[in-house]
Design an enzyme around this catalytic site. Structure first.
Site, PDB file in Angstrom:
ATOM      1  N   GLY A 180       0.832  -1.195   0.000  1.00  0.00           N
ATOM      2  CA  GLY A 180       0.000   0.000   0.000  1.00  0.00           C
ATOM      3  C   GLY A 180       0.864   1.241   0.000  1.00  0.00           C
ATOM      4  N   GLN A 203       3.209   9.935   1.046  1.00  0.00           N
ATOM      5  CA  GLN A 203       4.485   9.216   1.106  1.00  0.00           C
ATOM      6  C   GLN A 203       5.371   9.550  -0.092  1.00  0.00           C
ATOM      7  OE1 GLN A 203       2.555   5.203   2.101  1.00  0.00           O
ATOM      8  NE2 GLN A 203       4.520   5.058   3.152  1.00  0.00           N
ATOM      9  N   CYS A 236       6.317  -0.349   7.207  1.00  0.00           N
ATOM     10  CA  CYS A 236       5.922   0.780   6.372  1.00  0.00           C
ATOM     11  C   CYS A 236       7.076   1.161   5.448  1.00  0.00           C
ATOM     12  CB  CYS A 236       5.557   1.957   7.282  1.00  0.00           C
ATOM     13  SG  CYS A 236       5.076   3.446   6.406  1.00  0.00           S
ATOM     14  N   LEU A 237       6.740   1.475   4.206  1.00  0.00           N
ATOM     15  CA  LEU A 237       7.770   1.885   3.239  1.00  0.00           C
ATOM     16  C   LEU A 237       8.489   3.163   3.686  1.00  0.00           C
ATOM     17  CD1 LEU A 237       5.814   1.209  -0.085  1.00  0.00           C
ATOM     18  CD2 LEU A 237       7.800  -0.069   0.751  1.00  0.00           C
ATOM     19  N   HIS A 247      -4.040   1.468   7.963  1.00  0.00           N
ATOM     20  CA  HIS A 247      -2.672   2.001   7.939  1.00  0.00           C
ATOM     21  C   HIS A 247      -2.576   3.163   6.939  1.00  0.00           C
ATOM     22  CE1 HIS A 247       1.883   1.198   7.928  1.00  0.00           C
ATOM     23  NE2 HIS A 247       1.715   2.039   6.926  1.00  0.00           N
ATOM     24  N   GLU A 248      -3.115   2.944   5.728  1.00  0.00           N
ATOM     25  CA  GLU A 248      -3.017   3.986   4.691  1.00  0.00           C
ATOM     26  C   GLU A 248      -3.877   5.204   5.022  1.00  0.00           C
ATOM     27  OE1 GLU A 248      -0.674   3.792   2.802  1.00  0.00           O
ATOM     28  OE2 GLU A 248      -0.331   1.648   2.944  1.00  0.00           O
ATOM     29  N   HIS A 304      -2.155   7.411   7.323  1.00  0.00           N
ATOM     30  CA  HIS A 304      -1.139   8.247   6.659  1.00  0.00           C
ATOM     31  C   HIS A 304      -1.739   9.580   6.216  1.00  0.00           C
ATOM     32  CE1 HIS A 304       2.665   6.174   6.240  1.00  0.00           C
ATOM     33  NE2 HIS A 304       2.125   5.063   5.764  1.00  0.00           N
TER      34      HIS A 304
HETATM   35 ZN   LIG Z   1       2.981   3.189   5.709  1.00  0.00          ZN
END
Ligand SMILES: [Zn+2]
Length: 164
Positions: free
Chosen positions: A46, A51, A91-92, A133-134, A137
């Site tokens: 995701g 991000q 997380c990225l 999670h997204e 963000h």
């Molecule tokens: Zn993340």
């Protein structure tokens, strides 16, 4: 194919609130493309627009093994939650760490799709985790905020899709 740079946890942009999208303009279409390319190139499940530095309410998710079930949500909003589940998240934007987060088991999401039509989804399990999670963000919240103090763990580089 454009793969964008993913902002890391210490970047203040990740702490800002994203703005709603008013229409799916060519710029928004390009953003969605870039987000999907960037997510797949980094083996993530995701990605939220902030991000990659765009403060717009757009998320992409693909939890499939084959990496061929792209979901796009514009202006997503959780309208109802039920139950709870504890699961490991990464997380990225926070490379090489993971931690357990308590999330709702089942959620109801309202959003717009890529044609800017109303989209409603009721989901549970891991997809519900990825969406929570997204959507966090987009409000400037990182999963690490929800990991109990001292419970964030260092990991090796992830080999399977796991980062959201
Ligand atoms: Zn993340």
């Amino acid at each position: 194919m454009v793969v964008r740079k993913i902002l890391l946890y210490d970047n203040p942009i990740l702490r800002k609130k994203c703005k709603p999208v008013n229409a799916v303009s060519n710029e928004v279409k390009k953003l969605i493309n870039d987000m999907a390319n960037t997510m797949y190139a980094n083996n993530g499940v995701g990605l939220a627009a902030n991000q990659i530095g765009e403060l717009l309410k757009v998320i992409v998710v693909d939890i499939s093994e084959e990496r061929n079930e792209l979901l796009v949500f514009i202006n997503p909003k959780i309208t109802k939650k039920e139950g709870s589940q504890l699961g490991v998240e990464a997380c990225l934007s926070v490379p090489k760490f993971e931690g357990e987060v308590d999330r709702s088991q089942k959620i109801w999401v309202k959003a717009k799709n890529i044609f800017f039509e109303d989209l409603e989804m009721e989901t549970d399990g891991y997809l519900a985790v990825a969406l929570q999670h997204e959507i966090d963000h987009l409000s400037g919240i990182l999963y690490t905020d929800k990991v109990p103090k001292g419970k964030l763990k260092a990991t090796e580089d992830h080999k399977s899709p796991k980062d959201i």
